[in-house]
Design a protein around this motif. Structure first.
Motif, PDB file in Angstrom:
ATOM      1  N   ASP A 170      37.499  34.708  37.247  1.00  0.00           N
ATOM      2  CA  ASP A 170      36.155  35.152  37.584  1.00  0.00           C
ATOM      3  C   ASP A 170      35.148  34.090  37.169  1.00  0.00           C
ATOM      4  O   ASP A 170      35.456  33.184  36.398  1.00  0.00           O
ATOM      5  CB  ASP A 170      35.822  36.460  36.843  1.00  0.00           C
ATOM      6  CG  ASP A 170      36.653  37.627  37.361  1.00  0.00           C
ATOM      7  OD1 ASP A 170      37.031  37.598  38.537  1.00  0.00           O
ATOM      8  OD2 ASP A 170      36.901  38.551  36.567  1.00  0.00           O
ATOM      9  N   LEU A 319      34.014  42.214  44.274  1.00  0.00           N
ATOM     10  CA  LEU A 319      34.961  43.164  43.697  1.00  0.00           C
ATOM     11  C   LEU A 319      35.401  44.185  44.729  1.00  0.00           C
ATOM     12  O   LEU A 319      36.579  44.516  44.837  1.00  0.00           O
ATOM     13  CB  LEU A 319      34.317  43.867  42.502  1.00  0.00           C
ATOM     14  CG  LEU A 319      35.148  44.930  41.801  1.00  0.00           C
ATOM     15  CD1 LEU A 319      36.403  44.324  41.221  1.00  0.00           C
ATOM     16  CD2 LEU A 319      34.329  45.619  40.731  1.00  0.00           C
ATOM     17  N   ARG A 322      38.038  42.940  46.803  1.00  0.00           N
ATOM     18  CA  ARG A 322      39.330  42.856  46.127  1.00  0.00           C
ATOM     19  C   ARG A 322      39.909  44.232  45.884  1.00  0.00           C
ATOM     20  O   ARG A 322      41.108  44.436  45.938  1.00  0.00           O
ATOM     21  CB  ARG A 322      39.187  42.102  44.795  1.00  0.00           C
ATOM     22  CG  ARG A 322      39.117  40.611  44.973  1.00  0.00           C
ATOM     23  CD  ARG A 322      39.157  39.907  43.643  1.00  0.00           C
ATOM     24  NE  ARG A 322      37.937  40.077  42.896  1.00  0.00           N
ATOM     25  CZ  ARG A 322      37.866  40.588  41.667  1.00  0.00           C
ATOM     26  NH1 ARG A 322      38.947  40.969  41.055  1.00  0.00           N
ATOM     27  NH2 ARG A 322      36.728  40.704  41.046  1.00  0.00           N
ATOM     28  N   ILE A 323      39.025  45.227  45.580  1.00  0.00           N
ATOM     29  CA  ILE A 323      39.559  46.523  45.201  1.00  0.00           C
ATOM     30  C   ILE A 323      39.744  47.446  46.401  1.00  0.00           C
ATOM     31  O   ILE A 323      40.106  48.590  46.257  1.00  0.00           O
ATOM     32  CB  ILE A 323      38.675  47.211  44.146  1.00  0.00           C
ATOM     33  CG1 ILE A 323      37.307  47.612  44.722  1.00  0.00           C
ATOM     34  CG2 ILE A 323      38.469  46.322  42.949  1.00  0.00           C
ATOM     35  CD1 ILE A 323      36.434  48.364  43.753  1.00  0.00           C
ATOM     36  N   SER A 329      33.119  49.878  40.257  1.00  0.00           N
ATOM     37  CA  SER A 329      33.087  49.590  38.829  1.00  0.00           C
ATOM     38  C   SER A 329      31.876  50.263  38.201  1.00  0.00           C
ATOM     39  O   SER A 329      30.764  50.192  38.717  1.00  0.00           O
ATOM     40  CB  SER A 329      33.017  48.078  38.611  1.00  0.00           C
ATOM     41  OG  SER A 329      32.983  47.785  37.251  1.00  0.00           O
ATOM     42  N   GLU A 721      41.569  46.453  41.169  1.00  0.00           N
ATOM     43  CA  GLU A 721      41.322  45.102  40.665  1.00  0.00           C
ATOM     44  C   GLU A 721      42.618  44.399  40.257  1.00  0.00           C
ATOM     45  O   GLU A 721      42.740  43.189  40.383  1.00  0.00           O
ATOM     46  CB  GLU A 721      40.402  45.152  39.445  1.00  0.00           C
ATOM     47  CG  GLU A 721      39.033  45.729  39.708  1.00  0.00           C
ATOM     48  CD  GLU A 721      38.193  45.706  38.441  1.00  0.00           C
ATOM     49  OE1 GLU A 721      37.706  46.772  38.054  1.00  0.00           O
ATOM     50  OE2 GLU A 721      38.071  44.624  37.859  1.00  0.00           O
ATOM     51  N   LYS A 722      43.582  45.164  39.784  1.00  0.00           N
ATOM     52  CA  LYS A 722      44.702  44.560  39.065  1.00  0.00           C
ATOM     53  C   LYS A 722      46.029  44.585  39.827  1.00  0.00           C
ATOM     54  O   LYS A 722      47.038  44.143  39.306  1.00  0.00           O
ATOM     55  CB  LYS A 722      44.871  45.266  37.716  1.00  0.00           C
ATOM     56  CG  LYS A 722      43.657  45.122  36.806  1.00  0.00           C
ATOM     57  CD  LYS A 722      43.844  45.869  35.489  1.00  0.00           C
ATOM     58  CE  LYS A 722      42.613  45.750  34.601  1.00  0.00           C
ATOM     59  NZ  LYS A 722      42.342  44.377  34.206  1.00  0.00           N
TER      60      LYS A 722
END
Length: 794
Positions: A170, A319, A322-323, A329, A721-722
């Motif tokens: 990031d 984000l 990506r999510i 968030s 995110e992960k």
């Protein structure tokens, strides 16, 4: 930081040169290739930080890269990673070895000759971050720093590590490296000062460099002053002032500029989101927040608060990409709505009391004889849209052994209302939406007031229409629910115009794996393809009818949807262009299956329907079809079974975002296995969704096996995110090893060997937040072994 990836492999051979040239020109590079050159290969991974530092990793076949002149006050440097190469500018030629660093001002023209396949890492530094550290910036010229010894070796190591990892970092992670890069560049420039430079100039430059290094180390000290800096370097205050005047500014202006830059970096860094603006200004030596705000506005043309908000919005946009379709968030930093009341509203009920009464009435109602056949239609009263919850009142109660016919609807039916909704009372009751009335208001696990994005109630966090939940009598936490799929068929069109035919929709959408890697214009587009599905005996295929590009749609509530960002949006046919004749001559094998089969999660609240987990959910595995059995560990009393997300066909990975989404009706047998009676059954040890077919066991691994437990309150956002395939593969491996050891009685060494030589691991999906890898174990492997479990099909 947004990272763009480009590869010539995405293009036909005859388009590669043009595409490669276009990709490099965005980075002020122009490739020159000879006519006799071998087929071009090129890959480019590039990004730009919030502070303007450009990073690019290039690997390609032999060519010359010319740097296009740029008036910008900036500097570039390149780390040579591999291949035969030389730097030239018409006056000099420098042969390069791996690890060497070359650099120069952006305005200068230069060329890099690559005589073999090569790899290079390029950094572009904005002038603002370098000016204060380079006392004679206008005089910068092309330079070379050997990576084999001294400063160059140290610098090359740092750049090499950054080259490997920048696309996974990031902005906040890269910020400290940016400062280090500036220092390295200034130091390496000083090291380039040749003997022809006057001794006095070299001494002044070295003194200025030491002053800047000391200031940088003491920025947080509010008492730092001209006198203190001069005393530390044992020079006069007048000399210090003159040295900075040589940079075109005063000592005070330089100190303020450096502090402002550090504050700006912290304001843009999500890792410092817990710090107030005042905290940040004090952190870097300002002692008056009002004065800091005034200086910040003068320097960056906006207030610190405006800058932080802008940076956060950019970060959230990145984000969200990506999510995919996850919780935003920070959502759980505000109180969530009452899940019981929400579930009651979704089911058409009233307050918490009515929801509890409805649940109690069904859970403890009259007994149902074993083997009884039930029919559960899909209507606005029998579905829940986009979420799971233990608080949703069940719409049916069954006993172990009962058979249930369950209707399911695809959430994509409004992509073609004429073919998939019109005339179908059940579908019409679910999709009904006018300015005055929305039959199913909550669509997703988000807030009902659309306070996050303004898309609509539920905010689209979760998208699937799920029929149920079904209460299973006597089911308790720890039991295993077995769901046998006895039959299934597509839901035929109710519109007489399409009598006897079934249809589905495939959306190549913004959450798809492909979306950031399109090669034709427009680069960011969503395309919906409508398929006709034939599941008749001997036919079993689907073919494309037409496709259309998604255009911004205004829903009946007046909300504009530029993308497919909310489930069940009515498509205005006048706003789209149907393209017929697509995929001509192509017939897709039909593999009808249910993407979602789930029991209620044990956690409280509403759970997004998109990421699969230990409770099942959005598995998106085409093997969950007729003849298959799904085993799920029960998490709540009554199990609360739901079925949805019906598909006509899908390949492993569901790459573009969806399968052929097609309403189906399935016939299931529900069998309950009490925890105390599991014995040595193959499903006795499961805490994950297990699928059995007549010939195979299919084990599901995820990026995070039980993300709700692993990430706690932030799970709904963190899972998006992960997720990646590495942990999904690891989870599938571990579960498969465990299954082979516990269910089949193998040792660890035996299990590991068998996995490598006979078990097929595949990518289930890469679009559902919690990515999936499945393992397929063929039962025939154990035909000559006396197993611990029965290996017959369901």
């Amino acid at each position: 930081m947004r990272v763009d990836q480009f590869s010539t492999d995405s293009f036909p051979v005859h388009q590669r040169h043009h595409a490669w040239r276009d990709a490099l020109q965005q980075h002020r590079l122009q490739p020159e290739l000879t006519a006799a050159a071998p087929p071009l290969y090129g890959s480019l991974t590039a990004g730009r930080t919030g502070r303007g530092v450009g990073l690019a990793r290039i690997a390609s076949s032999p060519q010359t890269l010319l740097r296009l002149g740029d008036e910008a006050d900036a500097l570039w440097l390149a780390l040579h990673l591999g291949g035969e190469a030389a730097l030239h500018d018409g006056r000099q030629r420098i042969e390069l070895a791996p690890g060497d660093i070359v650099f120069g001002p952006a305005r200068a023209r230069a060329g890099l000759d690559f005589r073999s396949d090569f790899r290079q890492f390029i950094v572009s530094m904005p002038g603002a971050s370098l000016k204060a550290r380079l006392p004679d910036a206008p005089a910068l010229a092309l330079g070379h720093l050997s990576g084999r010894a001294g400063l160059g070796r140290l610098f090359a190591g740092t750049l090499s590590a950054l080259a490997d990892a920048f696309d996974t970092l990031d902005d906040g992670d890269i910020a400290p490296v940016e400062s280090a890069l500036s220092e390295f560049i200034a130091t390496s420039q000083a090291a380039q000062a040749g003997p022809e430079q006057p001794a006095a100039s070299r001494t002044r430059a070295a003194t200025l460099r030491r002053l800047c290094e000391h200031i940088e180390a003491q920025l947080s000290d509010a008492s730092l002053s001209l006198a203190a800096v001069a005393a530390h370097e044992r020079v006069s205050e007048r000399l210090v002032q003159k040295l900075f005047e040589g940079l075109g500014q005063s000592f005070t202006a330089y100190l303020r500029q450096r502090r402002l830059e550090r504050c700006r970096a912290d304001l843009a860094n999500r890792q410092y989101g817990h710090l107030s603006i005042s905290d940040i200004c004090f952190r870097w030596g300002f002692n008056d927040p009002a004065h800091f705000s005034h200086c910040f506005r003068d320097r960056f043309s906006m207030s610190p608060r405006q800058y932080r908000q802008q940076a956060n919005e950019a970060s959230q946009q990145s984000l969200r990409k990506r999510i995919r379709r996850g919780w935003p968030s920070g959502y759980f930093e505000t109180p969530a709505e009452d899940p019981v009341a929400a579930a009651a509203a979704a089911a058409g009920g009233g307050d918490e009391s009515s929801a509890a009464q409805a649940a109690s009435a069904l859970a403890h109602g009259s007994a149902v004889a074993a083997g009884r056949h039930h029919h559960l239609p899909a209507t606005a009263k029998t579905i829940h849209w986009g979420y799971f919850s233990r608080a949703i009142p069940p719409v049916l109660s069954v006993a172990s052994g009962d058979i249930v016919t369950i209707e399911t609807l695809t959430q994509h039916a409004y992509d073609d209302h004429e073919r998939m909704i019109k005339g179908d009372s059940g579908a019409e009751s679910v999709f009904a939406w006018t300015h005055e009335h929305k039959a199913v208001d909550r669509r997703g696990a988000g807030p009902t007031d659309a306070s996050i994005y303004g898309r609509g109630s539920g905010e689209g966090f979760g998208v699937h229409i799920c029929t149920g939940p079904i209460h299973v009598q006597d089911a308790e936490p720890g039991d295993v629910l077995e769901l046998r799929i006895l039959d299934l068929a597509p839901r035929l069109a109710a519109n007489a115009k399409y009598q006897g035919r079934a249809f589905g929709s495939n959306a190549a959408a913004w959450w798809g794996f492909h979306y950031e890697d399109l090669i034709e214009e427009p680069r960011q587009r969503e395309v919906v393809t409508i398929y006709e599905v034939d599941c008749s005996q001997g036919q079993a295929c689907a073919h494309a009818v037409y496709n259309f590009r998604w255009t911004p749609q205004t829903d009946p509530s007046g909300v504009l949807h530029p993308t497919i960002d909310y489930p069940g949006i009515p498509v205005d046919r006048a706003s789209i262009v149907e393209n017929h004749g697509v995929l001509e001559g192509v017939r897709i094998p039909v593999r009808p299956h249910f993407g979602v089969i789930a029991v209620a999660p044990a956690v409280t609240g509403l759970v997004d329907s998109v990421p699969p987990s230990s409770f099942g959910g959005n598995l998106d595995n085409w093997r969950i079809a007729k003849g298959a059995t799904v085993y799920l560990r029960v998490g709540v009393d009554g199990a609360l079974l739901s079925v949805g997300d019906p598909h006509a066909s899908q390949g492993d990975s569901e790459l573009c975002g969806t399968a052929i989404e097609c309403s189906l009706t399935g016939v299931f047998q529900v069998v309950l296995h009490k925890a105390a009676d599991l014995g040595s059954e193959p499903y006795a040890d499961i805490d994950y969704p297990l699928v059995e077919t007549p010939d195979e066991w299919v084990i599901h691994g995820f990026s995070h096996a039980d993300y709700l437990k692993e990430f706690g309150d932030k799970a709904r956002s963190a899972i998006y995110e992960k997720s990646s395939l590495d942990p999904a593969m690891r989870d599938a491996f571990r579960k498969t090893r465990r299954f082979l050891m516990t269910a089949m009685g193998l040792s660890e060494d035996e299990a590991i060997s068998l996995m490598s030589v006979a078990v097929d691991f595949g990518i289930t999906q890469v679009v559902d937040g919690n990515w999936g890898v499945h393992a397929v174990i063929r039962k025939a492997l154990f035909a000559g072994r006396t197993p611990r479990v029965a290996l017959s099909g369901p």
